[in-house]
Scaffold this active site. Structure first.
Site, PDB file in Angstrom:
ATOM      1  N   ASP A 177      14.328 -14.401  16.083  1.00 45.00           N
ATOM      2  CA  ASP A 177      13.510 -14.518  17.289  1.00 45.00           C
ATOM      3  C   ASP A 177      12.860 -13.163  17.543  1.00 45.00           C
ATOM      4  O   ASP A 177      13.279 -12.415  18.435  1.00 45.00           O
ATOM      5  CB  ASP A 177      14.384 -14.948  18.485  1.00 45.00           C
ATOM      6  CG  ASP A 177      14.993 -16.311  18.263  1.00 45.00           C
ATOM      7  OD1 ASP A 177      14.303 -17.179  17.677  1.00 45.00           O
ATOM      8  OD2 ASP A 177      16.146 -16.529  18.646  1.00 45.00           O
TER       9      ASP A 177
ATOM     10  N   ARG B 217      29.160 -16.252  19.791  1.00 48.11           N
ATOM     11  CA  ARG B 217      29.311 -14.834  20.120  1.00 48.11           C
ATOM     12  C   ARG B 217      30.623 -14.312  19.547  1.00 48.11           C
ATOM     13  O   ARG B 217      31.691 -14.855  19.869  1.00 48.11           O
ATOM     14  CB  ARG B 217      29.323 -14.629  21.650  1.00 48.11           C
ATOM     15  CG  ARG B 217      27.982 -14.822  22.324  1.00 48.11           C
ATOM     16  CD  ARG B 217      26.997 -13.747  21.887  1.00 48.11           C
ATOM     17  NE  ARG B 217      25.659 -13.948  22.432  1.00 48.11           N
ATOM     18  CZ  ARG B 217      24.686 -14.650  21.842  1.00 48.11           C
ATOM     19  NH1 ARG B 217      24.894 -15.243  20.684  1.00 48.11           N
ATOM     20  NH2 ARG B 217      23.495 -14.735  22.395  1.00 48.11           N
TER      21      ARG B 217
ATOM     22  N   PRO C 209       5.711 -41.512  15.130  1.00 45.31           N
ATOM     23  CA  PRO C 209       6.383 -41.431  13.825  1.00 45.31           C
ATOM     24  C   PRO C 209       5.499 -40.905  12.698  1.00 45.31           C
ATOM     25  O   PRO C 209       5.928 -40.061  11.897  1.00 45.31           O
ATOM     26  CB  PRO C 209       6.812 -42.879  13.568  1.00 45.31           C
ATOM     27  CG  PRO C 209       6.993 -43.454  14.942  1.00 45.31           C
ATOM     28  CD  PRO C 209       5.935 -42.807  15.802  1.00 45.31           C
TER      29      PRO C 209
ATOM     30  N   LEU D  37      11.214 -26.301  14.771  1.00 40.91           N
ATOM     31  CA  LEU D  37      10.045 -26.592  15.617  1.00 40.91           C
ATOM     32  C   LEU D  37      10.307 -27.762  16.570  1.00 40.91           C
ATOM     33  O   LEU D  37       9.437 -28.142  17.334  1.00 40.91           O
ATOM     34  CB  LEU D  37       8.810 -26.870  14.741  1.00 40.91           C
ATOM     35  CG  LEU D  37       8.370 -25.680  13.875  1.00 40.91           C
ATOM     36  CD1 LEU D  37       7.110 -26.029  13.090  1.00 40.91           C
ATOM     37  CD2 LEU D  37       8.136 -24.433  14.706  1.00 40.91           C
TER      38      LEU D  37
ATOM     39  N   GLY E 260      21.735 -15.219  16.678  1.00 42.03           N
ATOM     40  CA  GLY E 260      20.567 -14.362  16.853  1.00 42.03           C
ATOM     41  C   GLY E 260      20.970 -12.958  17.219  1.00 42.03           C
ATOM     42  O   GLY E 260      21.326 -12.134  16.362  1.00 42.03           O
ATOM     43  N   ARG E 261      20.946 -12.674  18.535  1.00 45.99           N
ATOM     44  CA  ARG E 261      21.094 -11.293  19.005  1.00 45.99           C
ATOM     45  C   ARG E 261      22.361 -10.567  18.544  1.00 45.99           C
ATOM     46  O   ARG E 261      22.288  -9.358  18.314  1.00 45.99           O
ATOM     47  CB  ARG E 261      20.952 -11.278  20.533  1.00 45.99           C
ATOM     48  CG  ARG E 261      19.503 -11.549  20.948  1.00 45.99           C
ATOM     49  CD  ARG E 261      19.383 -12.001  22.376  1.00 45.99           C
ATOM     50  NE  ARG E 261      19.927 -13.355  22.543  1.00 45.99           N
ATOM     51  CZ  ARG E 261      19.966 -13.998  23.701  1.00 45.99           C
ATOM     52  NH1 ARG E 261      19.504 -13.423  24.789  1.00 45.99           N
ATOM     53  NH2 ARG E 261      20.452 -15.224  23.762  1.00 45.99           N
TER      54      ARG E 261
ATOM     55  N   HIS F  12       8.554 -33.746  18.091  1.00 45.25           N
ATOM     56  CA  HIS F  12       8.683 -34.942  18.935  1.00 45.25           C
ATOM     57  C   HIS F  12       7.271 -35.501  19.101  1.00 45.25           C
ATOM     58  O   HIS F  12       6.476 -34.967  19.859  1.00 45.25           O
ATOM     59  CB  HIS F  12       9.279 -34.550  20.298  1.00 45.25           C
ATOM     60  CG  HIS F  12       9.614 -35.715  21.179  1.00 45.25           C
ATOM     61  ND1 HIS F  12      10.392 -35.600  22.296  1.00 45.25           N
ATOM     62  CD2 HIS F  12       9.287 -37.029  21.099  1.00 45.25           C
ATOM     63  CE1 HIS F  12      10.529 -36.785  22.876  1.00 45.25           C
ATOM     64  NE2 HIS F  12       9.864 -37.662  22.158  1.00 45.25           N
ATOM     65  N   ASP F  13       6.967 -36.586  18.355  1.00 50.48           N
ATOM     66  CA  ASP F  13       5.597 -37.114  18.374  1.00 50.48           C
ATOM     67  C   ASP F  13       5.661 -38.541  17.843  1.00 50.48           C
ATOM     68  O   ASP F  13       6.759 -39.071  17.611  1.00 50.48           O
ATOM     69  CB  ASP F  13       4.703 -36.201  17.502  1.00 50.48           C
ATOM     70  CG  ASP F  13       3.269 -36.154  18.012  1.00 50.48           C
ATOM     71  OD1 ASP F  13       2.722 -37.233  18.328  1.00 50.48           O
ATOM     72  OD2 ASP F  13       2.704 -35.046  18.086  1.00 50.48           O
TER      73      ASP F  13
ATOM     74  N   GLN G 237      23.739 -16.786  27.063  1.00 51.90           N
ATOM     75  CA  GLN G 237      24.482 -17.965  26.605  1.00 51.90           C
ATOM     76  C   GLN G 237      25.686 -18.143  27.531  1.00 51.90           C
ATOM     77  O   GLN G 237      26.451 -17.208  27.742  1.00 51.90           O
ATOM     78  CB  GLN G 237      24.958 -17.779  25.158  1.00 51.90           C
ATOM     79  CG  GLN G 237      23.841 -17.659  24.140  1.00 51.90           C
ATOM     80  CD  GLN G 237      23.227 -19.000  23.758  1.00 51.90           C
ATOM     81  OE1 GLN G 237      23.474 -20.019  24.416  1.00 51.90           O
ATOM     82  NE2 GLN G 237      22.412 -19.003  22.735  1.00 51.90           N
TER      83      GLN G 237
ATOM     84  N   THR H 198       2.953 -38.886  12.742  1.00 50.01           N
ATOM     85  CA  THR H 198       2.682 -37.444  12.852  1.00 50.01           C
ATOM     86  C   THR H 198       3.916 -36.635  12.465  1.00 50.01           C
ATOM     87  O   THR H 198       3.823 -35.614  11.772  1.00 50.01           O
ATOM     88  CB  THR H 198       2.247 -37.116  14.298  1.00 50.01           C
ATOM     89  OG1 THR H 198       1.078 -37.885  14.563  1.00 50.01           O
ATOM     90  CG2 THR H 198       1.953 -35.647  14.497  1.00 50.01           C
TER      91      THR H 198
ATOM     92  N   LYS I 109      16.455 -18.634  10.506  1.00 51.84           N
ATOM     93  CA  LYS I 109      15.801 -19.628  11.380  1.00 51.84           C
ATOM     94  C   LYS I 109      14.490 -19.057  11.902  1.00 51.84           C
ATOM     95  O   LYS I 109      14.468 -17.989  12.508  1.00 51.84           O
ATOM     96  CB  LYS I 109      16.708 -19.996  12.553  1.00 51.84           C
ATOM     97  CG  LYS I 109      16.098 -21.070  13.452  1.00 51.84           C
ATOM     98  CD  LYS I 109      17.116 -21.624  14.428  1.00 51.84           C
ATOM     99  CE  LYS I 109      17.167 -20.896  15.739  1.00 51.84           C
ATOM    100  NZ  LYS I 109      16.047 -21.170  16.654  1.00 51.84           N
TER     101      LYS I 109
END
Ligand code: C5P
Length: 248
Positions: free
Chosen positions: A10, A184, A66, A60, A213-214, A63-64, A193, A68, A32
């Site tokens: 990120d 963590r 089917p 990503l 991530g962090r 949600h669209d 979180q 697409t 990721k």
């Protein structure tokens, strides 16, 4: 056991992401790429990450309709990513279209099918937020309803919070791949979180992959942070070249 760490890149720029990825690639299972990095840097960053040899999880949350979503899964397969996400609330037809597209495109390319992961209820949502959408009952009930919908539609994996791992493993069996953020290490602050587990606890509970991530990307020494986490899960996961000989 394979290396279960997925590092969430990120980061605001391709350059920063790649600098970090080159250091970390031998120590992690995958990177990721989320909306921030993909929108700022595009597919090029994915190609460059793949060149480090690591797997790529393109998060990503599609949600669209089917057709697409299926086309997007085909494009992700062509880009050579190994995992991606769709919202289970897109419904059975959308989920099945995504899974079928992953298999058909992989067969064409003679490759392994991309792992399409279903996202159930975002952890930012509580019972009140679900009620606003006309969904009654507890968050956990909706998580399980959507998880079952996704697996019946043929999906092989889910993203879930640490608190959901045991329930989903018990309900859905051993074959489903469970990918868990909210991790963590015991020694580290929890940031924003709220309900976390340590890496070892999450693996013990039944997670296959840990999105981190962090605790790695913001560490003073990201390589040392990744090695520490691997060691806490299973010392055998630490590459031999990184193992310290005990001082005689
Ligand atoms: O830095 P941190 O370890 O909290 O990063 C976790 C990653 O997992 C972030 O990319 C975040 O967007 C993602 N994520 C999450 N919680 C969810 C779903 C995704 O933290 N429920």
């Amino acid at each position: 056991m394979d290396n279960p760490i997925i590092v969430a890149l990120d980061l605001p720029s391709q350059q920063k992401a790649l600098e970090l990825a080159e250091k970390l690639a031998p120590l992690v299972g995958a990177f990721k790429v989320g909306k921030q990095l993909f929108i700022s840097s595009g597919p090029d960053v994915v190609r460059k990450l793949r060149a480090t040899g690591a797997k790529v999880f393109l998060d990503l949350k599609l949600h669209d309709i089917p057709n697409t979503v299926a086309k997007a899964v085909i494009a992700a397969t062509d880009l050579d990513v190994q995992m991606t996400t769709v919202h289970a609330s897109g419904g059975t037809e959308m989920l099945a279209a995504a899974e079928n597209a992953a298999h058909e495109q992989a067969a064409m390319l003679r490759a392994d099918p991309l792992l399409v992961l279903a996202v159930t209820v975002l952890t930012s949502m509580d019972e009140g937020n679900l009620a606003e959408l006309g969904v009654g009952g507890k968050v956990q009930e909706q998580v399980l309803r959507l998880a079952k919908l996704a697996t019946v539609a043929g999906l092989r994996g889910l993203v879930c919070s640490p608190q959901e791992i045991e329930m989903l493993r018990a309900e859905l069996g051993d074959d489903i791949q469970l990918v868990t953020p909210g991790i963590r290490p015991a020694t580290i602050k929890t940031d924003d979180q709220k309900r976390t587990m340590t890496p070892a606890e999450a693996i013990q509970a039944g997670a296959n992959w840990l999105v981190i991530g962090r605790p790695i990307t913001s560490a003073n020494d990201p390589r040392a942070a990744a090695i520490g986490i691997l060691h806490s899960i299973d010392p055998e996961l630490v590459p031999k070249s990184e193992r310290r000989e005990p001082i005689p």
